[in-house]
Design a protein around this motif. Structure first.
Motif, mmCIF file in Angstrom:
data_model
loop_
_atom_site.group_PDB
_atom_site.id
_atom_site.type_symbol
_atom_site.label_atom_id
_atom_site.label_comp_id
_atom_site.label_asym_id
_atom_site.label_seq_id
_atom_site.Cartn_x
_atom_site.Cartn_y
_atom_site.Cartn_z
ATOM 1 N N ILE A 183 2.063 10.781 -2.315
ATOM 2 C CA ILE A 183 3.144 11.732 -2.598
ATOM 3 C C ILE A 183 4.521 11.070 -2.553
ATOM 4 N N SER A 184 4.671 10.057 -1.665
ATOM 5 C CA SER A 184 6.000 9.461 -1.497
ATOM 6 C C SER A 184 6.375 8.521 -2.632
ATOM 7 N N VAL A 185 5.413 7.757 -3.132
ATOM 8 C CA VAL A 185 5.726 6.818 -4.210
ATOM 9 C C VAL A 185 6.088 7.548 -5.504
ATOM 10 N N PRO A 186 5.320 8.560 -5.930
ATOM 11 C CA PRO A 186 5.789 9.331 -7.096
ATOM 12 C C PRO A 186 7.182 9.923 -6.860
ATOM 13 N N GLY A 187 7.409 10.451 -5.664
ATOM 14 C CA GLY A 187 8.711 11.034 -5.365
ATOM 15 C C GLY A 187 9.833 10.031 -5.450
ATOM 16 N N ALA A 188 9.547 8.772 -5.104
ATOM 17 C CA ALA A 188 10.577 7.739 -5.122
ATOM 18 C C ALA A 188 11.088 7.443 -6.524
ATOM 19 N N GLY B 31 5.933 0.828 -4.817
ATOM 20 C CA GLY B 31 6.849 1.946 -4.649
ATOM 21 C C GLY B 31 7.560 1.952 -3.307
ATOM 22 N N THR B 32 8.821 2.372 -3.306
ATOM 23 C CA THR B 32 9.756 2.508 -2.171
ATOM 24 C C THR B 32 10.267 1.164 -1.667
ATOM 25 N N GLY C 268 5.904 1.643 2.545
ATOM 26 C CA GLY C 268 6.461 0.294 2.458
ATOM 27 C C GLY C 268 7.890 0.181 2.927
ATOM 28 N N ASP C 269 8.722 1.159 2.594
ATOM 29 C CA ASP C 269 10.102 1.171 3.070
ATOM 30 C C ASP C 269 10.088 1.357 4.590
ATOM 31 N N PRO C 270 10.679 0.414 5.359
ATOM 32 C CA PRO C 270 10.608 0.525 6.827
ATOM 33 C C PRO C 270 11.262 1.783 7.377
#
Length: 411
Positions: A283-288, A363-364, A175-177
Motif C-alpha cells: 500500500i505504501s509504495v503505490p501511495g508514494a 519505492g519510497t 525502505g524509507d527509514p
C-alpha cells in the motif's frame, strides 16, 4: 599535552570520490549514508557481505574485487578504512596522510584523521554527536535528541530503557527509514543483535552503536542467501545467550515475510517474541507515486498477491482465473520476472488487455522510479526498461486516477 577536541563539520560529498577499503559489516553500515550523500563510492575488497554485493549489482557503488594497492586513494576526498588486517589499515592510513585525505578507521579511532559521529535523522534534521572515544555515549546522546525531536519535547529521558532479552520481529516498512514505527525504532535502539534483511530500511543500521552486532540475512533474488533455518537458528542462539535481538524485516513481518515461521521456531524454544507491525509495501509504495489502491467509484477492493511463482507453476496457490474476474486493484509483490506470464494469464481469463499497470521499483527510497504499461505490454516494457527487484506492481484503473502530468513510460 592535552588532547584537542574534534572539529565538527558536514561534508558535501555529492559527485566526489570516496574510497572504502573492506566490504564487511562496517562497510555495510556506512555505505548507505555515503550513497545517500551522493558520493561516488569505490569499494576495494576481495569479498563483501550480501547487502554490499547487492549495492554493487544495482550500481549504487563500484566494487573492485581485490586487495588494497598503493595508489588506490588517488583523487579521493574521503576514505573509510574497514578491513580486519591492522597492517593493511596502517598502509591505507599512511597513503591518506601523505595525500591529505581525511580517513576514518574502524579498528583504531586514535590512528584516524576523522571520526564518524553517531548520527540520526528526524524530519529533515540530521543530528551528529561526537564524544571522543566513547561511542556508546555518543549513541545515547543522539538517541535522546532524536527522540526529543520526534515527540516534540527535545527532553532527554533519565535513562535508557532496561535491557530485555528476547526477540522482536520488527516490520521496517518499505525502505524509507522515516516509515518505521516509533516502537520499531525504539526496539532497534535497544538491541544487542540485529538480524537484517536487504529490503529493510538499511539506513537505520548506520544509527546503531558500534557494539551492536549486525547479521546480514539478505535474501537477494537468484543470488546467495541465508537459509530460513539458519535465520531461525541465529535468532534462537542469540536470544538464549541473553541478548536483545531485533529481526529487522522489510514491510510487515506477516506480509510474505515469513514472520510466523520465525515466531513458531522461537515459541518451540520457549523464547519470548514481540511482533511489531510494519507498513506494507503493497500500500505504501503505490501511495508514494500517487496511486491509491482503492478509490471511490473506481476500486472497492484490492488484492495483494505473491508473484514469486508464476501462474503455470504447480506450486502456485493463487486462483488466477478468479483474480482476473475481479474489478478492483491487484497488487503483485515479488513478481518482476514473472509479470509477463501473470499478465498473459489475467488476459486469458478475462481481464482487459488495456488494463493500466504501474511498476514501482525501489519505492519510497532515493532511487524510486515508476514504469507505466498495460497488461498487453507490461512484460516487454519491464524488460526494455530493465526493471529490477524490489518492485511493486499495481494493476487496475487506480493507476490512472492521479497520473502526474507528462508521465510517459518511465518516471
Amino acid at each position: 599535552m592535552a588532547e584537542h577536541p574534534a572539529y565538527p563539520v558536514g561534508l558535501r560529498l555529492a559527485g566526489r570520490r570516496v574510497v572504502v577499503i573492506g566490504g564487511g559489516q562496517v562497510a555495510q553500515r556506512r555505505l548507505p549514508a555515503l550513497v545517500a550523500a551522493g558520493a561516488d563510492v569505490l569499494l576495494i575488497s576481495p569479498s563483501a557481505t550480501p547487502s554490499v554485493d547487492a549495492m554493487a549489482e544495482t550500481g549504487e557503488i563500484r566494487w573492485e574485487r581485490r586487495r588494497y594497492q598503493e595508489g588506490d586513494l588517488a583523487d579521493a576526498w574521503y576514505v573509510l578504512i574497514a578491513t580486519q588486517n591492522r597492517d593493511v589499515n596502517d598502509l591505507v592510513s599512511a597513503e591518506a596522510e601523505r595525500n591529505r585525505i581525511w580517513a576514518v578507521r574502524a579498528d583504531d579511532a586514535s590512528a584516524a584523521t576523522a571520526w564518524t559521529p553517531a548520527t540520526g535523522r528526524s524530519e529533515g534534521v540530521t543530528i551528529a554527536v561526537l564524544t571522543g572515544n566513547d561511542p556508546r555515549r555518543s549513541a545515547a546522546v543522539r538517541d535522546a535528541v532524536v527522540e526529543g525531536l520526534r515527540d516534540g519535547s527535545i527532553g532527554a529521558p533519565a535513562q535508557r530503557r532496561a535491557h530485555v532479552p528476547g526477540v522482536a520481529l520488527v516490520g521496517g516498512g518499505p525502505g524509507d527509514p522515516d516509515l518505521i514505527t516509533v516502537r520499531g525504532r525504539r526496539l532497534l535502539a535497544q538491541a544487542d543483535v540485529v538480524i537484517a534483511d536487504r529490503l529493510g530500511p538499511r539506513d537505520l543500521l548506520d544509527e546503531l552503536p558500534p557494539h551492536v552486532e549486525v547479521i546480514d540475512a539478505a535474501k537477494i533474488p537468484y543470488g546467495r542467501y541465508m537459509a530460513q533455518e539458519a535465520i531461525n537458528n541465529a535468532l534462537i542462539e542469540h536470544a538464549k545467550a541473553g541478548k536483545a535481538v531485533v529481526r529487522l524485516k522489510g514491510g510487515d513481518p506477516y506480509v510474505f515475510g515469513r514472520g510466523m515461521e520465525e515466531l513458531q521456531a522461537l515459541a518451540e524454544e520457549g523464547i519470548p517474541c514481540t511482533v511489531v507491525p510494519g507498513i506494507s509495501s503493497s500500500i505504501s509504495v503505490p501511495g508514494a507515486v500517487g496511486i491509491p489502491v482503492t478509490h471511490r467509484g473506481v476500486a472497492h477492493e484490492f488484492t495483494v498477491v505473491s508473484g514469486h511463482v508464476g501462474p503455470d507453476d504447480p506450486r502456485s496457490l493463487v486462483d488466477w482465473e478468479s483474480l482476473a474476474k475481479l474489478t478492483g486493484t491487484l497488487v503483485i509483490l515479488m513478481g518482476v520476472d514473472k509479470i509477463g506470464r501473470i499478465a498473459e494469464a489475467l488476459v486469458r481469463y478475462g481481464r482487459s488487455a488495456d488494463t493500466p499497470v504501474a511498476v514501482i521499483q525501489e519505492g519510497t527510497t532515493a532511487t524510486q522510479r515508476r514504469v507505466d504499461a498495460t497488461l498487453a505490454t507490461v512484460g516487454e516494457t519491464v524488460l526494455a526498461e530493465e526493471v529490477r527487484p524490489p518492485a511493486v506492481i499495481v494493476i487496475g484503473e487506480v493507476v490512472n486516477v492521479h497520473r502526474p502530468e507528462g508521465t510517459g513510460t518511465a518516471v
